[in-house]
Enzyme design. Structure first.
Site, PDB file in Angstrom:
ATOM      1  N   ARG B 123      24.135  21.618  33.976  1.00 59.23           N
ATOM      2  CA  ARG B 123      24.610  21.604  35.364  1.00 59.23           C
ATOM      3  C   ARG B 123      26.118  21.764  35.488  1.00 59.23           C
ATOM      4  NH1 ARG B 123      20.673  17.541  35.440  1.00 59.23           N
ATOM      5  NH2 ARG B 123      18.760  18.222  36.505  1.00 59.23           N
ATOM      6  N   LYS B 144      34.105  33.531  40.872  1.00 59.01           N
ATOM      7  CA  LYS B 144      32.792  34.132  41.110  1.00 59.01           C
ATOM      8  C   LYS B 144      32.167  34.524  39.779  1.00 59.01           C
ATOM      9  CE  LYS B 144      32.776  36.555  45.552  1.00 59.01           C
ATOM     10  NZ  LYS B 144      32.745  37.963  46.048  1.00 59.01           N
ATOM     11  N   GLU B 186      42.938  48.412  40.591  1.00 58.13           N
ATOM     12  CA  GLU B 186      42.663  47.120  41.238  1.00 58.13           C
ATOM     13  C   GLU B 186      43.967  46.316  41.402  1.00 58.13           C
ATOM     14  OE1 GLU B 186      39.575  45.260  43.068  1.00 58.13           O
ATOM     15  OE2 GLU B 186      38.681  46.179  41.284  1.00 58.13           O
ATOM     16  N   LYS B 228      45.599  37.773  44.754  1.00 63.92           N
ATOM     17  CA  LYS B 228      44.207  37.335  44.803  1.00 63.92           C
ATOM     18  C   LYS B 228      44.142  35.820  44.939  1.00 63.92           C
ATOM     19  CE  LYS B 228      39.602  37.676  43.356  1.00 63.92           C
ATOM     20  NZ  LYS B 228      38.615  38.208  42.430  1.00 63.92           N
ATOM     21  N   GLU B 238      34.248  32.600  50.235  1.00 62.74           N
ATOM     22  CA  GLU B 238      34.054  33.895  50.891  1.00 62.74           C
ATOM     23  C   GLU B 238      33.415  33.778  52.267  1.00 62.74           C
ATOM     24  OE1 GLU B 238      32.145  36.886  48.492  1.00 62.74           O
ATOM     25  OE2 GLU B 238      33.035  38.486  49.660  1.00 62.74           O
ATOM     26  N   ARG B 242      38.442  36.260  52.471  1.00 62.85           N
ATOM     27  CA  ARG B 242      38.220  36.823  51.138  1.00 62.85           C
ATOM     28  C   ARG B 242      37.669  38.254  51.200  1.00 62.85           C
ATOM     29  NH1 ARG B 242      36.326  33.154  45.929  1.00 62.85           N
ATOM     30  NH2 ARG B 242      36.162  34.893  44.491  1.00 62.85           N
ATOM     31  N   ASN B 246      37.893  43.382  49.468  1.00 62.20           N
ATOM     32  CA  ASN B 246      36.971  44.509  49.310  1.00 62.20           C
ATOM     33  C   ASN B 246      37.539  45.836  49.805  1.00 62.20           C
ATOM     34  OD1 ASN B 246      34.942  42.974  48.124  1.00 62.20           O
ATOM     35  ND2 ASN B 246      34.214  42.272  50.132  1.00 62.20           N
ATOM     36  N   HIS B 249      36.055  49.122  48.673  1.00 57.34           N
ATOM     37  CA  HIS B 249      34.805  48.835  47.962  1.00 57.34           C
ATOM     38  C   HIS B 249      33.561  49.370  48.671  1.00 57.34           C
ATOM     39  CE1 HIS B 249      37.325  46.511  45.352  1.00 57.34           C
ATOM     40  NE2 HIS B 249      36.306  46.090  44.637  1.00 57.34           N
ATOM     41  N   HIS B 253      31.671  51.336  46.046  1.00 55.59           N
ATOM     42  CA  HIS B 253      30.362  50.936  45.519  1.00 55.59           C
ATOM     43  C   HIS B 253      29.326  52.039  45.701  1.00 55.59           C
ATOM     44  CE1 HIS B 253      31.069  46.299  45.634  1.00 55.59           C
ATOM     45  NE2 HIS B 253      31.392  46.818  44.477  1.00 55.59           N
ATOM     46  N   HIS B 266      34.709  51.659  37.832  1.00 55.75           N
ATOM     47  CA  HIS B 266      34.871  50.903  39.073  1.00 55.75           C
ATOM     48  C   HIS B 266      36.241  51.161  39.708  1.00 55.75           C
ATOM     49  CE1 HIS B 266      34.443  47.708  42.006  1.00 55.75           C
ATOM     50  NE2 HIS B 266      35.565  47.158  41.581  1.00 55.75           N
TER      51      HIS B 266
END
Lengths: 364, 364
Positions: B123, B144, B186, B228, B238, B242, B246, B249, B253, B266
């Protein structure tokens, strides 16, 4: 209906305990501000799905919620990453999004699996528990969720608190008496670790509880959840105090492992474990009453207080050692110092534990 | 060595950026009060394991830490629940306990998988990131972590902040130039969304950065991580802000999905996406400069600013729709309003997006 609040700062949540609550599922979703725009996933097992799924779905649909459902075979073997992935397939196909909710409709196994789905789907969405066993009163407080690994139980998991718990005691009326008895063992435990009056109340009301008298049951579940919630509020991530909830579990887990899961239900195993802890406590200087009263309470519920004689003492001891609560000839044990009070002991001699196991076998 | 603190209340942590830091891994563990009694699991991929595993192990052993290691094939296909379960097998066999630490030694894929192992093992245990790509400067901030599901990327995961990030820029010197370039895309994004001066600094220092000049690289990674970290500090889970991360993106994507992962890295895909966002922004009334300067910056790095002509416009549009950021003829887009400033627009006409995609293809 009674309501108990589990205090965990911004993760606080209520537990509603009463009759006829399944039919209120949709209303409770509204009360908790859950949007009807996002679909709800109900996770259950094949038993609870057959008995209650339709009723929960209908109650949600009446209030405009869309639902999807996923059910797993009943039993511990369903707590796997493979079934987690299957549940996520259903969630994706039903279009669950970040505002969606996962419902656990069932006992501890369903609660653990569904809770872990909720904890990890899109990095965490809402979670509602609808427990359908007495034992689940325990797992409905504290937010521990997990699946098993082939080498270890509950080793992959998270802490994820529900939005609320809906405890409809009508669902308990379909439980086999053996499960009722075993579930009550964990309720009694909460009295023994924290609340003397409640422990004695359990003894006095054993026959009402075994007969599933509504008023007695609501009171007992309320008090049991309350003890757990006080402990968890003080130690959410299990750093210290939360360990006292393991009264009876060191011997209990070892008995479950050696007997093979199934011969002894969890509640039955920890009842014997609590007798063992009381006996060790008396041998280490606490008053004889601690043991006498503990035995009397479990006897009132018809729970066995002895270890099945055919279980091998060495195997039990080695299963306990595997539990890693030992160090150089001594073990860590949660021991009662009175009814309603326990202490963590780090120096219980292994020889005394073995002697106790042997004694409890002769009783069997 | 520079040090940046990511502010997340009791989950705050430092990022150390400098040369020769792998050899300091053990010393950093000591500095962060990590016990040597519990074993450490190092998760890497087959490339980073070959290059750096031994050095990290030695640095830990010198300070008395015991280590185990697990490495996965390089690439996105390693982010699965099956490999999570394998990693837990190694963790159990090595005796990892609740005081243990998981190290992610590698790029974003390793960071995501190892981070999710750390988030869920017992956990949640400690997590240390040792990024070995430029792109990973992004994923090293914000906590994340996730694995993929056959139907969706990053859909099973958690927020789990590291104890610290050790960014040894020496590891970047083995990267192919294409990955350096794509990784810097990025970094530039962080300038474009939040820090005008830094965006212009990137343009002026493009050749130094592409040549992996140490001083320039440390500064750029520091500033990129800082942007960031400011955004994440204000919106850890988020909920709103946040989303500005993107930028580029939505189109990016879609291009990755249609091209098949691999044809466009990417960073390459989001560079084109940022050009697209700037063009949409100008069409919606922002000054022409927003587009001109954005193009100039990416040109300075030799990053392509056009969509490969063979990619089908309808497929790109449908991949974008699948991303669910659309509603009744309009889409949600992060759009620049100036260099260093972006806004979330919920009403970008789909027709304008399609026109932009078509235009960017003709450029290709």
């Amino acid at each position: 209906m009674r309501e108990l609040r589990v205090e965990l700062e911004e993760r606080s949540y209520p537990i509603y305990i009463g009759e006829g609550l399944l039919n209120e599922t949709g209303a409770m979703f509204e009360k908790h501000g859950i949007t009807a725009k996002s679909p709800v996933l109900i996770i259950s097992d094949e038993n609870t799905a057959g008995l209650y799924l339709r009723r929960v779905e209908d109650a949600l649909k009446q209030k405009g919620y869309r639902t999807a459902s996923y059910s797993v075979p009943a039993g511990e073997q369903s707590k796997t990453l493979a079934l987690l992935q299957d549940a996520v397939t259903v969630a994706l196909e039903a279009g669950l999004d970040r505002s969606s909710t996962v419902i656990a409709l069932g006992g501890g196994v369903v609660g653990d699996l569904a809770g872990f789905v909720a904890a990890t789907y899109m990095r965490g969405i809402r979670f509602v528990q609808i427990p359908t066993t007495i034992l689940a009163h325990d797992s409905s407080v504290g937010g521990k969720v997990a699946v098993n690994h082939p080498l270890a139980k509950n080793i992959i998991g998270a802490f994820h608190q529900p939005d609320f718990v809906l405890y409809d005691i009508d669902t308990l009326k379909t439980l086999p008496i053996r499960e009722v008895r075993a579930g009550l063992s964990e309720v009694i435990k909460h009295g023994l670790i924290w609340n003397e009056d409640f422990a004695y109340w359990c003894e006095a009301n054993a026959s009402k509880l075994l007969a599933l008298d509504s008023e007695a049951l609501i009171y007992a579940l309320y008090e049991g959840c309350k003890v757990k919630s006080i402990v968890v509020s003080q130690d959410e991530r299990e750093n210290d105090l939360r360990a006292i909830l393991n009264l009876g579990h060191t011997i209990g887990h070892a008995l479950e492992a050696v007997a093979g899961y199934g011969e002894l239900l969890h509640g039955e195993a920890i009842a014997i474990g609590m007798i063992g802890a009381a006996r060790i406590s008396v041998k280490m200087g606490q008053p004889q009453d601690v043991l006498t009263v503990t035995e009397r309470i479990f006897n009132a519920f018809g729970l066995r207080t002895a270890i099945p004689a055919h279980l091998d003492t060495d195997s039990i001891m080695s299963a306990m050692m595997h539990d890693k609560k030992f160090k150089e000839g001594t073990m860590v044990f949660i021991l009662p110092k009175a009814i309603g009070k326990v202490e963590i002991h780090k120096d219980v001699p292994i020889s005394l534990v073995k002697e106790t196991v042997d004694f409890l076998k002769q009783e069997g």
